[in-house]
Design an enzyme around this catalytic site. Structure first.
Site, mmCIF file in Angstrom:
data_model
loop_
_atom_site.group_PDB
_atom_site.id
_atom_site.type_symbol
_atom_site.label_atom_id
_atom_site.label_comp_id
_atom_site.label_asym_id
_atom_site.label_seq_id
_atom_site.Cartn_x
_atom_site.Cartn_y
_atom_site.Cartn_z
ATOM 1 N N ASP A 4 -16.268 -5.562 21.922
ATOM 2 C CA ASP A 4 -15.633 -6.346 20.589
ATOM 3 C C ASP A 4 -14.433 -5.890 20.165
ATOM 4 O O ASP A 4 -14.341 -4.866 19.163
ATOM 5 C CB ASP A 4 -16.882 -5.896 19.459
ATOM 6 C CG ASP A 4 -18.228 -6.474 20.021
ATOM 7 O OD1 ASP A 4 -18.138 -7.545 20.632
ATOM 8 O OD2 ASP A 4 -19.240 -6.140 19.507
ATOM 9 N N ASP A 12 -25.083 -9.894 26.713
ATOM 10 C CA ASP A 12 -24.587 -8.947 25.707
ATOM 11 C C ASP A 12 -25.556 -7.877 25.478
ATOM 12 O O ASP A 12 -26.762 -7.984 25.881
ATOM 13 C CB ASP A 12 -24.165 -9.934 24.915
ATOM 14 C CG ASP A 12 -23.158 -9.257 23.854
ATOM 15 O OD1 ASP A 12 -22.753 -8.154 24.091
ATOM 16 O OD2 ASP A 12 -22.763 -9.898 22.919
#
Length: 963
Positions: free
Chosen positions: A637, A562
């Protein structure tokens, strides 16, 4: 995104502010944190240029033509700076154009490591030449390339048709490297040059008092040298007015720009084209919109907090590839540049003329549609690949030949993944794992976010919460399940942390503009950023995944990268400063490559730890062209909103068009809490997208599938089970994506390129050629309208087996349990009906073949089988690849891979034929001459024939004859 749990007193004010926003519940992107084109100095400068005023002309006397390339100098008549154009005809119907400064003050960045090899070339030949330009033969299909001299322009033609033009609008702009005019060195140089010119003038006037004899020489001497610009009063005034050339401030951050302005731009015109796609990543429609009057699409890898939908803002990844499509042709443009890039799209009416004597073609004032595309990058060179198709499949193959194909994933990674920020401890992991068994829901992977580490120190465990990671992993392995742990590319600056100490001692961190280690704030607090552009750093990083280095890791543990844009909480636009240094290069030159390098190093580490035997699985958020070679991506996200569910479809379709097939979105939405209806619909949609993972934010209530009541648990269970039953088909599609570059999840126009009704569709999609999916993405929907393409074709509802004609809009009443999916008549799809706790538990289970007959009573399909996890399919040719064909009332299985060495215990337990007639008998024939009658049932109301227990091994030849 992950969490940061530590006393606010230890955080620092910037991180506290970041967390306050993250956890405040406002859940909205702050667009003020990210630049618009007007706030990006080079974009604003370039966009201010007006079409039709190109200062560039080709110096035809400099043209050189070899068997492999054409070189030609271009000159900017405004400042006399020369460029060098290189042109190559590449194998596979592609053309490559490179433009660089002829004599730059220093080398300009050229993107490495993205192309899989030096693309092979084909011969170029000169057809004609005069003072206006040259015409070259491109070989295939009467293709020609016309170079017009003044203004410079390139046109690629096929017969009488202009396929594509470069600089037809005159927006080629190349900001040459130069010496800053307010530096001492520049002033000294200018003074010396002036003194020298005065001396030469005095000398020449003594020889020629009138100054006429040497006038031409003196004027030439006063022309600016290569790498300098004209420095008259107007130029001085322009530089006063123009800010952001040598320094630029955005909010509280100043970019020093030590090399000054260096941006590049080039326009492309596409006559006859109204539809363009690609250039991910943007939360926008599949068909790209015209940007007239708004911001261009931006390609700049950024950590964008809960992004908005339907706008051209940059997101986590950047692939500078655009596809154009019309009913006549599909083409692609690959702009190989890793700097911040903006893409302008406009549409107008064709009416261009080109090199009249050579073309015998005039478009005149016709109203033929045309799309114009302009690429603008902050630095580097122009290096563009023009992929001329002509079919969608051709463009996919052409791009794959340049950057490689999708990595072939382990079979289990195509199953269901359960993730949350964060599962608290080993007991929590065990409870969630058991919850899936208790509720009879299959899953293959459970994921751990950053809270599993020791204080956000990656490659470590929190020994209070995860004291025995190998015991935890062994418990999963005993159930034939796996785990993914997060390893982010920001490293806690801590002298007691082994990883940090080794990176610092080896000099592997990215450097600041002043030469020290670059540091910024991320989840651990003060963090260093490894320089993944350095191959030595990547090799070291890969070595850290060895079982004796990564304590507690096992063969059933894989990796999640990430924050690899990279994310820097206190950096400009939440990322790294552009004047940070990767060796000799600034971050501005290669920013969009960083995420690719992180994923590459991690994937190589997982391969190395197994001695090169096991296929890796690495999920990354940031990506670039070529990232498909290293694993999967997800859409970042997102939020628990209906619009985010809808946008997941075009986002993944866009990625598939440019090579990245292994794409998915966080099921349920990362931020916020979904309603039960939204959660169910997201599971139903995600079950038919390539990467299938549920994920949720730390601040949201738990949402394991059984927490929403028995009825919703049953609905989610059914969606997940549909995914598992289809795993043989998914695996086959990924095998083809790996070998040919064809996308797994694809827009309808890819398979129906002449059907204009499909060109803008992005609420439904195809999996391969043969499954059409129209998820329900509207709240409270009582029905959806699906478009079934293909005149003369038929489609079968996979749930009811009802047959529908193609080339129609079909209204489908839906309930909360509905997932509209259709199988194309003429196809054969293998499934596994016995769904178990994980895909590995289903390895030897039997297959059911669904044969959907075309109106001509024909069908064809495939089955691919290997061990599901090693490279033996490639290195040792250990796989099974079968062709199923139904024709003349006979279904047969034939080997597509003679010489391959692999056996399977799986067999064919059922054959379901849709659109069938009732036979009098069904006979199974095998190559040894044996024949046996098969039991069957026939549903006359739906024309469905079910053949039971043929019992033949899935890897052998056989034939079923209907009489």
């Amino acid at each position: 995104m992950a969490a940061f749990v530590v006393s606010p007193l230890k955080m620092g004010p910037l991180l506290v502010l970041w967390l306050a926003v993250c956890l405040s519940g406002t859940w909205a992107v702050d667009r003020g944190n990210f630049k618009t084109c007007d706030q990006s100095a080079f974009c604003k400068r370039q966009r201010a240029l007006k079409p039709g005023q190109s200062p560039y002309r080709a110096l035809l006397e400099t043209l050189e033509l070899t068997n492999t390339k054409l070189t030609l100098q271009l000159i900017n008549d405004n400042n006399k700076v020369r460029l060098l154009l290189e042109l190559y005809r590449l194998q596979g119907n592609m053309t490559r154009v490179k433009i660089n400064e002829l004599k730059p003050l220093k080398p300009r960045f050229e993107v490495p490591d993205v192309l899989i090899n030096d693309p092979p070339t084909e011969p170029l030949s000169l057809l004609s030449r005069d003072e206006n330009g040259v015409v070259l033969s491109l070989g295939a299909d009467s293709q020609r390339l016309i170079v017009s001299a003044k203004p410079f322009r390139l046109d690629i033609m096929e017969g009488r048709e202009v396929l594509l033009s470069l600089n037809s609008r005159g927006l080629l702009a190349f900001e040459h490297l130069r010496i800053r005019k307010d530096t001492i060195s520049y002033k000294i140089k200018t003074k010396v040059n002036s003194m020298w010119e005065n001396i030469k003038w005095v000398f020449s006037s003594k020889v020629d008092p009138e100054g006429t004899e040497n006038k031409e020489e003196t004027e030439a001497a006063n022309e600016p040298a290569e790498g300098e610009e004209v420095w008259g009063e107007k130029a001085k005034e322009d530089e006063k007015v123009e800010d952001g050339m040598w320094e630029e401030t955005f909010k509280s951050h100043t970019d020093s720009k030590p090399n000054g302005p260096s941006s590049i731009s080039l326009d492309f015109s596409l006559p006859g084209v109204e539809n363009v796609y690609g250039i991910p990543e943007h939360a926008d429609s599949l068909k790209l919109k015209a940007t007239d009057g708004g911001d261009p699409y931006r390609l700049f890898n950024l950590d964008v907090f809960q992004y908005e939908v339907f706008n051209p803002m940059a997101l986590y990844g950047a692939i500078p590839v655009m596809l154009s499509h019309s009913a006549q042709r599909t083409m692609g443009i690959f702009w190989l540049n890793a700097a911040e890039t903006w893409v302008d799209i406009s549409s107008n009416t064709a009416g261009k003329t080109v090199f009249g004597q050579m073309l015998d073609y005039v478009q005149g004032s016709s109203e033929t549609p045309q799309t114009d595309v302009r690429w603008i990058s902050e630095s580097g060179i122009i290096d563009v690949f023009i992929m001329l198709g002509p079919t969608p499949a051709d463009v996919f193959s052409q791009y794959a030949s340049l950057t490689g194909t999708q990595a072939f994933p382990p079979l289990s990674t195509l199953a269901y993944h359960q993730c949350r920020w964060n599962y608290n401890d080993q007991e929590d992991v065990a409870a969630v794992d058991q919850g899936f068994d208790d509720h009879d829901i299959p899953y293959d992977f459970i994921w751990l976010d950053i809270e599993h580490t020791d204080g956000k120190r990656y490659f470590t465990w929190d020994h209070h919460k995860f004291p025995q990671p190998k015991d935890m992993l062994q418990g999963l392995l005993d159930k034939r399940r796996k785990m993914v742990t997060i390893v982010d590319p920001h490293i806690k600056v801590d002298s007691s942390y082994k990883i940090h100490n080794e990176i610092r001692s080896k000099g592997f961190y990215v450097k600041s503009k002043d030469g020290g280690d670059y540091e910024g704030w991320c989840w651990p607090g003060n963090s260093g950023y490894p320089d993944f552009t350095n191959p030595e750093m990547r090799a070291w990083w890969a070595s850290m995944f060895a079982y004796d280095q990564y304590e507690g890791s096992m063969e059933n543990m894989y990796t999640w990268n990430d924050m690899n844009e990279p994310s820097v909480f206190n950096g400009p636009e939440v990322t790294m400063h552009k004047d940070a240094l990767h060796g000799n290069w600034e971050n501005r030159d290669l920013h969009n490559l960083y995420g690719l390098y992180v994923q590459r190093a991690t994937a190589e580490g997982l391969i190395e730890r197994s001695g090169g035997v096991e296929r890796p699985f690495v999920l990354a958020r940031a990506f670039f062209a070529g990232s498909q070679r290293y694993g999967a991506v997800w859409t970042g996200d997102n939020a628990a909103e209906w619009d985010h569910l809808k946008i997941s479809i075009p986002m993944c379709l866009s990625l598939g068009l440019v090579g990245v097939s292994f794409c998915g979105a966080d099921v349920g939405g990362f931020f916020k809490s979904p309603s039960t209806e939204l959660l169910v619909r997201w599971y139903q949609t995600g079950a038919y997208q390539p990467f299938f993972r549920a994920h949720a934010h730390l601040d949201t209530p738990r949402r394991e599938p059984w927490l929403f009541g028995p009825e919703n648990t049953a609905l989610i269970r059914e969606a997940v089970r549909q995914r598992y039953a289809l795993l043989p088909y998914w695996y086959q599609l990924f095998y083809h994506a790996h070998h040919s570059g064809q996308p797994v999840m694809r827009p309808l126009w890819v398979e129906y390129p002449q059907d204009t009704a499909t060109f803008s569709m992005d609420d439904q999609f195809l999996l391969g050629r043969d499954l059409l999916v129209h998820p329900v993405t509207e709240e409270g929907a009582r029905g959806v309208t699906a478009y079934l393409p293909g005149k003369g074709e038929v489609w079968f509802d996979v749930h009811t087996f009802q047959k529908h004609n193609g080339a129609q809009n079909l209204y489908i009443p839906v309930t909360i349990s509905s997932i509209p999916v259709f199988q194309r008549g003429g196809s054969i799809i293998p499934r596994k009906a016995r769904v178990r706790r994980s895909s590995s538990c289903m390895e030897h289970d039997p297959y059911t073949l669904f044969v959907a007959l075309s109106p001509k009573r024909f069908a064809q399909g495939e089955l691919y089988i290997d061990d599901g996890h090693t490279f033996n399919f490639d290195k040792q040719k250990q796989f099974i690849h079968r062709r199923f064909s139904f024709a003349n009332n006979a279904l047969s299985s034939r080997n597509l891979a003679p010489g391959s060495q692999f056996t399977t215990f799986s067999w064919v337990e059922k054959i379901v034929i849709l659109g069938a007639s009732k036979p009098s008998k069904a006979t199974l024939k095998t190559p040894d001459g044996k024949e046996s009658l098969l039991e069957f049932e026939f549903d006359a109301s739906m024309s469905v024939l079910t053949l039971r227990k043929p019992g033949v091994n899935a890897g052998l030849d056989w034939t079923v004859v209907l009489q």
